[in-house]
Design a protein around this motif. Structure first.
Motif, PDB file in Angstrom:
ATOM      1  N   UNK A  16       0.840  -1.190   0.000  1.00  0.00           N
ATOM      2  CA  UNK A  16       0.000   0.000   0.000  1.00  0.00           C
ATOM      3  C   UNK A  16       0.875   1.239   0.000  1.00  0.00           C
ATOM      4  N   UNK A  17       0.438   2.285  -0.680  1.00  0.00           N
ATOM      5  CA  UNK A  17       1.174   3.547  -0.590  1.00  0.00           C
ATOM      6  C   UNK A  17       1.094   4.096   0.834  1.00  0.00           C
ATOM      7  N   UNK A  18       2.155   4.758   1.276  1.00  0.00           N
ATOM      8  CA  UNK A  18       2.194   5.293   2.636  1.00  0.00           C
ATOM      9  C   UNK A  18       1.135   6.373   2.813  1.00  0.00           C
ATOM     10  N   UNK A  19       0.452   6.330   3.966  1.00  0.00           N
ATOM     11  CA  UNK A  19      -0.529   7.358   4.279  1.00  0.00           C
ATOM     12  C   UNK A  19      -1.877   7.178   3.616  1.00  0.00           C
ATOM     13  N   UNK A  20      -2.108   6.080   2.947  1.00  0.00           N
ATOM     14  CA  UNK A  20      -3.387   5.858   2.269  1.00  0.00           C
ATOM     15  C   UNK A  20      -4.041   4.603   2.832  1.00  0.00           C
ATOM     16  N   UNK A  21      -5.342   4.607   2.838  1.00  0.00           N
ATOM     17  CA  UNK A  21      -6.078   3.433   3.294  1.00  0.00           C
ATOM     18  C   UNK A  21      -6.358   3.480   4.783  1.00  0.00           C
ATOM     19  N   UNK A  22      -7.143   2.535   5.220  1.00  0.00           N
ATOM     20  CA  UNK A  22      -7.531   2.424   6.624  1.00  0.00           C
ATOM     21  C   UNK A  22      -6.775   1.298   7.295  1.00  0.00           C
ATOM     22  N   UNK A  23      -6.552   1.452   8.578  1.00  0.00           N
ATOM     23  CA  UNK A  23      -6.022   0.335   9.341  1.00  0.00           C
ATOM     24  C   UNK A  23      -7.165  -0.640   9.602  1.00  0.00           C
ATOM     25  N   UNK A  24      -6.828  -1.840  10.030  1.00  0.00           N
ATOM     26  CA  UNK A  24      -7.869  -2.829  10.308  1.00  0.00           C
ATOM     27  C   UNK A  24      -8.741  -2.378  11.472  1.00  0.00           C
ATOM     28  N   UNK A  25      -8.135  -1.722  12.456  1.00  0.00           N
ATOM     29  CA  UNK A  25      -8.919  -1.228  13.595  1.00  0.00           C
ATOM     30  C   UNK A  25      -9.900  -0.145  13.144  1.00  0.00           C
ATOM     31  N   UNK A  26      -9.472   0.715  12.235  1.00  0.00           N
ATOM     32  CA  UNK A  26     -10.366   1.758  11.723  1.00  0.00           C
ATOM     33  C   UNK A  26     -11.504   1.158  10.914  1.00  0.00           C
ATOM     34  N   UNK A  27     -11.215   0.139  10.135  1.00  0.00           N
ATOM     35  CA  UNK A  27     -12.258  -0.527   9.348  1.00  0.00           C
ATOM     36  C   UNK A  27     -13.285  -1.185  10.266  1.00  0.00           C
ATOM     37  N   UNK A  28     -12.828  -1.844  11.335  1.00  0.00           N
ATOM     38  CA  UNK A  28     -13.757  -2.451  12.289  1.00  0.00           C
ATOM     39  C   UNK A  28     -14.574  -1.372  12.996  1.00  0.00           C
ATOM     40  N   UNK A  29     -13.928  -0.246  13.303  1.00  0.00           N
ATOM     41  CA  UNK A  29     -14.643   0.864  13.931  1.00  0.00           C
ATOM     42  C   UNK A  29     -15.730   1.424  13.028  1.00  0.00           C
ATOM     43  N   UNK A  30     -15.433   1.543  11.741  1.00  0.00           N
ATOM     44  CA  UNK A  30     -16.441   2.018  10.791  1.00  0.00           C
ATOM     45  C   UNK A  30     -17.614   1.056  10.672  1.00  0.00           C
ATOM     46  N   UNK A  31     -17.322  -0.232  10.667  1.00  0.00           N
ATOM     47  CA  UNK A  31     -18.412  -1.207  10.585  1.00  0.00           C
ATOM     48  C   UNK A  31     -19.271  -1.172  11.849  1.00  0.00           C
ATOM     49  N   UNK A  32     -18.638  -1.024  13.010  1.00  0.00           N
ATOM     50  CA  UNK A  32     -19.401  -0.938  14.267  1.00  0.00           C
ATOM     51  C   UNK A  32     -20.225   0.345  14.310  1.00  0.00           C
ATOM     52  N   UNK A  33     -19.642   1.449  13.848  1.00  0.00           N
ATOM     53  CA  UNK A  33     -20.372   2.722  13.846  1.00  0.00           C
ATOM     54  C   UNK A  33     -21.558   2.686  12.887  1.00  0.00           C
ATOM     55  N   UNK A  34     -21.396   2.037  11.746  1.00  0.00           N
ATOM     56  CA  UNK A  34     -22.524   1.951  10.818  1.00  0.00           C
ATOM     57  C   UNK A  34     -23.629   1.065  11.383  1.00  0.00           C
ATOM     58  N   UNK A  35     -23.263   0.015  12.125  1.00  0.00           N
ATOM     59  CA  UNK A  35     -24.279  -0.825  12.770  1.00  0.00           C
ATOM     60  C   UNK A  35     -25.036  -0.026  13.830  1.00  0.00           C
ATOM     61  N   UNK A  36     -24.318   0.733  14.629  1.00  0.00           N
ATOM     62  CA  UNK A  36     -24.962   1.537  15.670  1.00  0.00           C
ATOM     63  C   UNK A  36     -25.862   2.612  15.057  1.00  0.00           C
ATOM     64  N   UNK A  37     -25.405   3.244  13.988  1.00  0.00           N
ATOM     65  CA  UNK A  37     -26.223   4.295  13.370  1.00  0.00           C
ATOM     66  C   UNK A  37     -27.494   3.723  12.753  1.00  0.00           C
TER      67      UNK A  37
END
Length: 106
Positions: free
Chosen positions: A3-24
């Protein structure tokens, strides 16, 4: 490929986004999800229909994110399959969820 440096999400951020979308989805089921269901499918959707629609919508919305960030995760694939089957069951059977509705309503 790396992956290029500084691009993309970490796995923790991806899990956080999925949890936030479930809560919303869960917290907006009486406003947004209810309005969408009333306009498209069901004139007066019961609680079970709304929760089932949330499960199906969450699965559809997060499938690409999970496939990109967690391509080898069998547990996540099973969780997605469980959410899809549970959502479809709730949509089709529409059981009485009045006690659960009181718990989930803020």
């Amino acid at each position: 490929p790396p992956k290029p440096a500084g691009r993309g999400l970490s796995k923790a951020s991806a899990m956080g986004l999925m949890a936030a979308s479930a809560a919303s989805l869960l917290f907006t089921r009486h406003t947004v999800v209810n309005a969408l269901c009333a306009l498209t499918v069901h004139s007066s959707p019961p609680e079970s229909f709304l929760v089932g629609a949330c499960f199906v919508a969450w699965t559809a919305a997060n499938w690409g994110l999970a496939a990109h960030h967690f391509p080898q995760s069998a547990k996540l694939r099973r969780a997605f399959a469980l959410c899809l089957v549970a959502g479809a069951t709730l949509l089709l059977v529409e059981p009485d969820m009045t006690p659960l509705s009181r718990l989930l309503t803020p």
